[in-house]
Scaffold this active site. Structure first.
Site, PDB file in Angstrom:
ATOM      1  CG  HIS A  39      -0.181   0.085   2.704  1.00  0.00           C
ATOM      2  ND1 HIS A  39       0.294  -0.849   3.110  1.00  0.00           N
ATOM      3  CD2 HIS A  39      -0.034   1.055   3.156  1.00  0.00           C
ATOM      4  CE1 HIS A  39       0.962  -0.552   4.198  1.00  0.00           C
ATOM      5  NE2 HIS A  39       0.903   0.544   4.178  1.00  0.00           N
ATOM      6  CG  HIS A 137       7.199   5.210   0.407  1.00  0.00           C
ATOM      7  ND1 HIS A 137       6.889   6.546   1.277  1.00  0.00           N
ATOM      8  CD2 HIS A 137       7.188   4.229   1.554  1.00  0.00           C
ATOM      9  CE1 HIS A 137       6.625   6.148   2.668  1.00  0.00           C
ATOM     10  NE2 HIS A 137       7.119   4.998   2.571  1.00  0.00           N
TER      11      HIS A 137
END
Length: 195
Positions: A39, A137
């Site tokens: 995620h 990220h």
């Protein structure tokens, strides 16, 4: 409960995440994340009392956090968009590595807009803002010690690390439960993007 706002990667990218992690397997001192739970964290809140922890009664902190997330996503007015996951990096730096991550190319601006709205709303509720600039990220691994630092640095310099692209259609409020085999994430609430 420990909670955070995130954009989930689709499970069909899990194999590619695992392949990229494979390029780092020779580095000792790394703890790898579960590719199936990949995620992009937008805002980590930490502990969010959910009412049951106080014996109930009245609006819980969780209710307020859900409402803040709903309002922030609506106000950001971001339509579904393509996000690309590629390249490697490290936090806080490649000299002192604590986290190894795959970066976001396309979709960074939209993720940043969503994050800013969520952070503004949750800060108003008393949650601490991030102490660093938001860098979208996907966390691949955490470094417990520096034994494999050279291998990680070389991978950051040379690895292609092109995970792929996906359509972001929602932001999710996630619960993080720490277990002996690592954290387990569950979706508490989902906030669809404007369409």
């Amino acid at each position: 409960m420990r909670a955070f706002f995130a954009v989930d990667l689709p499970t069909d990218l899990a194999d590619r995440i695992a392949e990229v992690q494979g390029e780092l397997r020779a580095a000792e001192g790394l703890r790898f994340t579960d590719p199936e739970q990949a995620h992009i964290t937008l805002e980590f809140l930490g502990d969010v009392p959910d009412g049951s922890e106080r014996g109930g009664g009245g609006e819980s902190d969780l209710d307020a956090v859900i409402e803040a997330g709903r309002e922030a996503v609506q106000e950001a007015d971001v339509e579904p968009f393509i996000a690309s996951v590629r390249g490697l990096g490290a936090f806080p730096s490649t000299e002192y590595i604590r986290v190894v991550w795959a970066g976001i190319g396309d979709g960074s601006a939209e993720l940043t807009r969503l994050q800013a709205g969520i952070e503004s709303r949750t800060t108003a509720l008393g949650y601490e803002p991030d102490d660093h600039e938001f860098t979208p990220h996907v966390t691949l691994a955490r470094m417990d010690d520096a034994r494999g630092k050279g291998i990680v640095q070389e991978a950051i310099r040379t690895a292609e690390a092109d995970v792929g692209s996906f359509t972001v259609e929602a932001v999710r409020l996630k619960r993080s439960t720490l277990t002996e085999s690592g954290p387990v994430y569950e979706t508490v609430e989902s906030f669809p993007l404007s369409s």
